[in-house]
Design a protein around this motif. Sequence first.
Motif, PDB file in Angstrom:
ATOM      1  N   ARG A   1      35.673  33.992  38.976  1.00 55.57           N
ATOM      2  CA  ARG A   1      35.261  35.305  38.490  1.00 55.57           C
ATOM      3  C   ARG A   1      34.104  35.174  37.521  1.00 55.57           C
ATOM      4  O   ARG A   1      33.181  35.987  37.508  1.00 55.57           O
ATOM      5  CB  ARG A   1      36.444  35.988  37.804  1.00 55.57           C
ATOM      6  CG  ARG A   1      36.129  37.394  37.330  1.00 55.57           C
ATOM      7  CD  ARG A   1      37.398  38.170  37.077  1.00 55.57           C
ATOM      8  NE  ARG A   1      38.219  37.499  36.089  1.00 55.57           N
ATOM      9  CZ  ARG A   1      39.559  37.631  36.018  1.00 55.57           C
ATOM     10  NH1 ARG A   1      40.199  38.367  36.895  1.00 55.57           N
ATOM     11  NH2 ARG A   1      40.239  37.011  35.079  1.00 55.57           N
TER      12      ARG A   1
ATOM     13  N   LYS B   1      40.892  42.380  30.486  1.00 55.97           N
ATOM     14  CA  LYS B   1      41.417  41.084  30.918  1.00 55.97           C
ATOM     15  C   LYS B   1      40.300  40.213  31.486  1.00 55.97           C
ATOM     16  O   LYS B   1      40.269  38.997  31.260  1.00 55.97           O
ATOM     17  CB  LYS B   1      42.508  41.309  31.965  1.00 55.97           C
ATOM     18  CG  LYS B   1      43.209  40.050  32.425  1.00 55.97           C
ATOM     19  CD  LYS B   1      44.321  40.392  33.407  1.00 55.97           C
ATOM     20  CE  LYS B   1      45.051  39.142  33.901  1.00 55.97           C
ATOM     21  NZ  LYS B   1      46.124  39.484  34.871  1.00 55.97           N
ATOM     22  N   GLN B   2      39.375  40.825  32.196  1.00 59.37           N
ATOM     23  CA  GLN B   2      38.270  40.063  32.764  1.00 59.37           C
ATOM     24  C   GLN B   2      37.414  39.433  31.668  1.00 59.37           C
ATOM     25  O   GLN B   2      36.978  38.280  31.780  1.00 59.37           O
ATOM     26  CB  GLN B   2      37.396  40.967  33.643  1.00 59.37           C
ATOM     27  CG  GLN B   2      36.307  40.194  34.386  1.00 59.37           C
ATOM     28  CD  GLN B   2      35.523  41.055  35.333  1.00 59.37           C
ATOM     29  OE1 GLN B   2      35.482  42.276  35.207  1.00 59.37           O
ATOM     30  NE2 GLN B   2      34.884  40.444  36.312  1.00 59.37           N
TER      31      GLN B   2
ATOM     32  N   HIS C   1      40.175  32.583  37.902  1.00 64.81           N
ATOM     33  CA  HIS C   1      39.423  33.074  36.764  1.00 64.81           C
ATOM     34  C   HIS C   1      38.055  32.414  36.692  1.00 64.81           C
ATOM     35  O   HIS C   1      37.060  33.050  36.351  1.00 64.81           O
ATOM     36  CB  HIS C   1      40.206  32.817  35.469  1.00 64.81           C
ATOM     37  CG  HIS C   1      41.478  33.601  35.389  1.00 64.81           C
ATOM     38  ND1 HIS C   1      42.596  33.114  34.752  1.00 64.81           N
ATOM     39  CD2 HIS C   1      41.818  34.811  35.863  1.00 64.81           C
ATOM     40  CE1 HIS C   1      43.572  34.008  34.832  1.00 64.81           C
ATOM     41  NE2 HIS C   1      43.117  35.042  35.518  1.00 64.81           N
TER      42      HIS C   1
ATOM     43  N   GLY D   1      37.272  35.503  31.133  1.00 69.63           N
ATOM     44  CA  GLY D   1      35.912  35.001  31.291  1.00 69.63           C
ATOM     45  C   GLY D   1      35.531  34.113  30.126  1.00 69.63           C
ATOM     46  O   GLY D   1      34.935  33.042  30.306  1.00 69.63           O
TER      47      GLY D   1
ATOM     48  N   TRP E   1      29.882  39.550  27.780  1.00 69.04           N
ATOM     49  CA  TRP E   1      30.743  40.533  28.458  1.00 69.04           C
ATOM     50  C   TRP E   1      30.525  41.865  27.767  1.00 69.04           C
ATOM     51  O   TRP E   1      30.505  41.937  26.526  1.00 69.04           O
ATOM     52  CB  TRP E   1      32.226  40.154  28.393  1.00 69.04           C
ATOM     53  CG  TRP E   1      33.068  41.223  29.034  1.00 69.04           C
ATOM     54  CD1 TRP E   1      33.443  41.301  30.338  1.00 69.04           C
ATOM     55  CD2 TRP E   1      33.545  42.422  28.399  1.00 69.04           C
ATOM     56  NE1 TRP E   1      34.128  42.458  30.572  1.00 69.04           N
ATOM     57  CE2 TRP E   1      34.204  43.175  29.407  1.00 69.04           C
ATOM     58  CE3 TRP E   1      33.477  42.948  27.135  1.00 69.04           C
ATOM     59  CZ2 TRP E   1      34.801  44.405  29.151  1.00 69.04           C
ATOM     60  CZ3 TRP E   1      34.057  44.181  26.863  1.00 69.04           C
ATOM     61  CH2 TRP E   1      34.719  44.889  27.864  1.00 69.04           C
TER      62      TRP E   1
ATOM     63  N   GLU F   1      31.221  45.662  33.163  1.00 66.03           N
ATOM     64  CA  GLU F   1      32.246  46.499  33.797  1.00 66.03           C
ATOM     65  C   GLU F   1      31.809  47.951  33.630  1.00 66.03           C
ATOM     66  O   GLU F   1      31.654  48.451  32.513  1.00 66.03           O
ATOM     67  CB  GLU F   1      33.613  46.234  33.181  1.00 66.03           C
ATOM     68  CG  GLU F   1      34.112  44.815  33.487  1.00 66.03           C
ATOM     69  CD  GLU F   1      35.579  44.636  33.206  1.00 66.03           C
ATOM     70  OE1 GLU F   1      36.385  45.402  33.762  1.00 66.03           O
ATOM     71  OE2 GLU F   1      35.912  43.728  32.420  1.00 66.03           O
TER      72      GLU F   1
END
Length: 270
Positions: A267, A240-241, A264, A245, A196, A231
């Motif tokens: 996602r 939050k993602q 979730h 994740g 991420w 992102e």
Amino acid sequence: MIGINKEVVNSIPVLHVIDEHLQAEQLPFIIFIHGFGSAKENNLHIAYLLAEKGFRVILPEAVHHGEREAGLSQNELSVRFWEIVINTIHEVNGLKDYYVEKGLADPERIGLAGTSMGGIVTLGALTQYNWIRAAVSLMGSPNYYDMANWQVSELQKQGYNLPQSEEELRVQLEALKEYDLTLQPEKLADTPLLFWHGEADTIVPHRFAWEFYQSLQEDKGRQGALKFISEKHVGHKVTKQGTYGLVDWFDLHLGSGIMADEKHLNRVLD
């Protein structure tokens, strides 16, 4: 109820987060490493969410941080960045051994993750250990050598005089290649790996992880799960993602037995 226990393992302060009803059981096990200048307590929300899924989680304190601070200035700490990274890579192995030997961690279901410096530690540890069965890097870089050179360049642009001679610096940078996953991607084998990263990150540039991820996608022989969540307008702060994740990635690949929330999980896998 989720419990938080303060422990000291191999002289390392850790927070041990666990569903109290599962305290004595052998469970899937996650080691989560905090970021540079941070402390283990700052990731309790992630540990809590993992513990709710049935994981045993430990949050160790990196050397020169939190309870292990030694009064170093920010500049002194910055010069030791890679020393701290390598030291932490070696310490996580001893932490894993401790909980496995006590029968509390399932040796076949061990995950490693971290934020920023902790993500860098995670990716470097993949070059050293085959006991990592799933990994997550939040804002980390697998490219030790190039990132360290970039850091040196940035410091010099800011007028900072490095304490090392050019030769000492060259030797230190060369030593990082042993832990550089981009130079030995075969060490990753088929370990499920999630990245991420915010594309606007100026502390740990997005491109180091992204370019490596793209090279892995081109490897036709790789069978392990691989995912990158980007992102676009996010800087050096986990959203939050990113948090959910990570939780769902471990729930999916280490098999805690408690299904991830469908929203979730979708996602992560989209």
